[in-house]
Write a protein that holds these residues in place. Structure first.
Motif, mmCIF file in Angstrom:
data_model
loop_
_atom_site.group_PDB
_atom_site.id
_atom_site.type_symbol
_atom_site.label_atom_id
_atom_site.label_comp_id
_atom_site.label_asym_id
_atom_site.label_seq_id
_atom_site.Cartn_x
_atom_site.Cartn_y
_atom_site.Cartn_z
ATOM 1 N N LEU A 105 41.999 40.367 37.674
ATOM 2 C CA LEU A 105 43.251 41.086 37.873
ATOM 3 C C LEU A 105 43.560 41.130 39.374
ATOM 4 C CD1 LEU A 105 42.511 44.119 35.516
ATOM 5 C CD2 LEU A 105 43.914 42.118 34.964
ATOM 6 N N LYS A 106 44.603 40.415 39.791
ATOM 7 C CA LYS A 106 44.979 40.405 41.212
ATOM 8 C C LYS A 106 43.757 40.108 42.087
ATOM 9 C CE LYS A 106 49.276 41.828 40.433
ATOM 10 N NZ LYS A 106 50.453 40.967 40.701
ATOM 11 N N VAL A 107 43.111 38.989 41.802
ATOM 12 C CA VAL A 107 41.851 38.651 42.475
ATOM 13 C C VAL A 107 42.035 38.552 43.988
ATOM 14 C CG1 VAL A 107 40.028 36.915 42.681
ATOM 15 C CG2 VAL A 107 40.935 37.506 40.432
ATOM 16 N N ASN A 108 43.188 38.035 44.431
ATOM 17 C CA ASN A 108 43.440 37.940 45.875
ATOM 18 C C ASN A 108 43.343 39.301 46.547
ATOM 19 O OD1 ASN A 108 43.900 35.270 45.402
ATOM 20 N ND2 ASN A 108 46.059 35.272 45.957
ATOM 21 N N TYR A 109 44.012 40.295 45.952
ATOM 22 C CA TYR A 109 43.986 41.651 46.517
ATOM 23 C C TYR A 109 42.574 42.230 46.465
ATOM 24 C CZ TYR A 109 49.082 41.436 46.232
ATOM 25 O OH TYR A 109 50.394 41.072 46.388
ATOM 26 N N ALA A 110 41.872 41.963 45.375
ATOM 27 C CA ALA A 110 40.503 42.465 45.226
ATOM 28 C C ALA A 110 39.595 41.896 46.314
ATOM 29 C CB ALA A 110 39.959 42.120 43.842
ATOM 30 N N SER A 126 36.667 49.510 42.263
ATOM 31 C CA SER A 126 37.927 48.930 41.785
ATOM 32 C C SER A 126 37.971 47.430 42.079
ATOM 33 C CB SER A 126 39.123 49.631 42.436
ATOM 34 O OG SER A 126 39.054 49.553 43.845
ATOM 35 N N GLY A 127 37.444 47.006 43.228
ATOM 36 C CA GLY A 127 37.379 45.581 43.551
ATOM 37 C C GLY A 127 36.510 44.825 42.573
ATOM 38 N N VAL A 128 35.383 45.410 42.199
ATOM 39 C CA VAL A 128 34.484 44.803 41.205
ATOM 40 C C VAL A 128 35.204 44.621 39.877
ATOM 41 C CG1 VAL A 128 32.453 45.242 39.766
ATOM 42 C CG2 VAL A 128 32.322 45.587 42.243
ATOM 43 N N PHE A 129 35.886 45.659 39.431
ATOM 44 C CA PHE A 129 36.617 45.611 38.160
ATOM 45 C C PHE A 129 37.677 44.507 38.176
ATOM 46 C CE2 PHE A 129 40.200 46.878 35.485
ATOM 47 C CZ PHE A 129 39.575 47.122 34.271
ATOM 48 N N LEU A 172 35.031 34.438 49.956
ATOM 49 C CA LEU A 172 36.003 33.375 50.204
ATOM 50 C C LEU A 172 35.983 32.349 49.073
ATOM 51 C CD1 LEU A 172 35.636 32.725 54.046
ATOM 52 C CD2 LEU A 172 37.525 33.832 52.858
ATOM 53 N N LEU A 173 34.817 32.124 48.484
ATOM 54 C CA LEU A 173 34.722 31.185 47.365
ATOM 55 C C LEU A 173 35.403 31.743 46.121
ATOM 56 C CD1 LEU A 173 31.048 30.008 47.943
ATOM 57 C CD2 LEU A 173 33.118 28.652 48.265
ATOM 58 N N VAL A 174 35.332 33.067 45.929
ATOM 59 C CA VAL A 174 36.077 33.684 44.818
ATOM 60 C C VAL A 174 37.571 33.522 45.062
ATOM 61 C CG1 VAL A 174 36.576 35.832 43.606
ATOM 62 C CG2 VAL A 174 34.259 35.355 44.338
ATOM 63 N N LEU A 175 37.964 33.703 46.319
ATOM 64 C CA LEU A 175 39.371 33.541 46.680
ATOM 65 C C LEU A 175 39.823 32.108 46.437
ATOM 66 C CD1 LEU A 175 41.562 35.398 47.850
ATOM 67 C CD2 LEU A 175 40.943 34.577 50.126
ATOM 68 N N ALA A 176 38.966 31.146 46.768
ATOM 69 C CA ALA A 176 39.287 29.732 46.533
ATOM 70 C C ALA A 176 39.444 29.448 45.044
ATOM 71 C CB ALA A 176 38.192 28.845 47.127
ATOM 72 N N GLU A 177 38.566 30.050 44.242
ATOM 73 C CA GLU A 177 38.644 29.828 42.795
ATOM 74 C C GLU A 177 39.956 30.352 42.226
ATOM 75 O OE1 GLU A 177 36.166 31.001 38.750
ATOM 76 O OE2 GLU A 177 36.730 32.475 40.256
ATOM 77 N N SER A 178 40.482 31.424 42.820
ATOM 78 C CA SER A 178 41.678 32.061 42.275
ATOM 79 C C SER A 178 42.952 31.298 42.617
ATOM 80 C CB SER A 178 41.797 33.500 42.795
ATOM 81 O OG SER A 178 42.143 33.514 44.173
ATOM 82 N N ARG A 179 42.877 30.394 43.586
ATOM 83 C CA ARG A 179 44.060 29.640 43.986
ATOM 84 C C ARG A 179 44.356 28.549 42.966
ATOM 85 N NH1 ARG A 179 45.969 30.743 48.986
ATOM 86 N NH2 ARG A 179 47.334 28.940 48.737
ATOM 87 N N SER A 180 45.595 28.419 42.598
ATOM 88 C CA SER A 180 45.973 27.378 41.640
ATOM 89 C C SER A 180 45.955 26.021 42.323
ATOM 90 C CB SER A 180 47.364 27.656 41.066
ATOM 91 O OG SER A 180 48.308 27.728 42.104
ATOM 92 N N GLU A 181 45.532 25.008 41.614
ATOM 93 C CA GLU A 181 45.422 23.656 42.146
ATOM 94 C C GLU A 181 46.805 23.030 42.305
ATOM 95 O OE1 GLU A 181 41.374 22.735 42.912
ATOM 96 O OE2 GLU A 181 43.239 21.669 43.263
ATOM 97 N N GLY A 182 46.977 22.379 43.443
ATOM 98 C CA GLY A 182 48.125 21.517 43.635
ATOM 99 C C GLY A 182 49.475 22.208 43.553
ATOM 100 N N ARG A 183 49.565 23.456 43.956
ATOM 101 C CA ARG A 183 50.851 24.146 43.913
ATOM 102 C C ARG A 183 51.652 23.785 45.149
ATOM 103 N NH1 ARG A 183 50.651 30.393 42.620
ATOM 104 N NH2 ARG A 183 50.049 29.475 40.629
#
Length: 259
Positions: A78-83, A69-72, A118-129
């Motif tokens: 889809l909800k990358v942070n949770y994944a 499910s995390g891979v998917f 952690l790099l996937v998590l970084a990618e999912s964060r919106s810039e400058g929020r």
């Protein structure tokens, strides 16, 4: 550098997809393994921990569902942070369950895998929020910056497992080139180029040392080598994520802009 810039510009739209695909490959392979080797994995956990068939089966089921499910979720964003937190938990669970804490090689590879996540998590964060509604953002995203830094440092542990105190020409070449590139990525100097060279370098080593398809299916060594192959492939995905995202604010490349 001009050639590198042209290659990056032409591949920047497909690069994040390739990076995520490579990164989650080890979780997909291990999730499928949990299904195809259900009884073996269950019996191993029961024998190792004496926890009984129910808890052992629950462990296998948790790994199977959690990883697939995390891979998917990562692949389809889809909800990358949770994944990422789910896969992060799976890595920690396996580190304890399989006693990886006492095996330096496996521990270092799992740390590198956590860095890639952690790099996937970084990618999912919106810039400058901005943290406060209505307050203009200055473009600073410190959580993302620190995620990139930590991911960059942890991913280097993969290369530490490839260093050997051997005096063969090939191993000395691996040690020298690998160490130099590790330092460059860790301090964030010429980061994208260094990470891309590491991708090529690690891909060659992975195909050479972890060619699991050359091992007959009936030999137990095939599973171990296959596991190593996909773990390295996931770290390659993390390096491609560095190529895509850049080093972040805490790096020599970033500080050079102020010189």
């Amino acid at each position: 550098m001009d050639i590198f810039s042209q290659v990056f510009r032409r591949t920047k739209h497909v690069l994040p997809h390739v990076a995520r695909f490579c990164l989650v490959s080890t979780f997909f392979e291990d999730g499928v393994r949990m299904y195809t080797q259900w009884s073996e994995q269950r019996d191993y956990m029961d024998m190792t921990w004496g926890c009984g068939y129910f808890l052992a089966s629950l462990f296998v089921l948790l790994n199977l569902l959690g990883q697939l499910s995390g891979v998917f979720m990562v692949l389809f964003r889809l909800k990358v942070n949770y994944a990422c937190f789910m896969l992060f938990g799976i890595v920690i669970l396996q580190t304890v369950a399989y006693s990886i804490l006492w095996d330096v090689t496996f521990l270092f590879r799992n740390l590198a895998l956590l860095g890639a996540l952690l790099l996937v998590l970084a990618e999912s964060r919106s810039e400058g929020r901005s943290l406060f509604a209505g307050v203009p953002s200055m473009g600073d995203n410190k959580p993302k910056t620190y995620l990139q830094l930590t991911g960059r440092v942890l991913i280097i542990f993969m290369f530490a497992t490839l260093l050997r105190l051997e005096f063969s020409v090939l191993q000395m070449l691996v040690n020298v080139i690998g160490s130099l590139l590790m330092v460059l990525v860790m301090i964030g100097f010429k980061t994208k180029l260094s990470a891309l060279v590491l991708v090529a370098w690690l891909s060659v080593l992975n195909l050479y040392f972890n060619a699991w398809w050359n091992i007959p299916a009936y030999k137990p060594a095939r599973d171990f080598v296959k596991y190593d192959f996909f773990q390295v492939l996931s770290v390659i995905g993390g390096l491609l994520m560095i190529v895509n995202l850049g080093p972040g604010g805490v790096s020599m490349d970033e500080h050079k802009k102020n010189w």
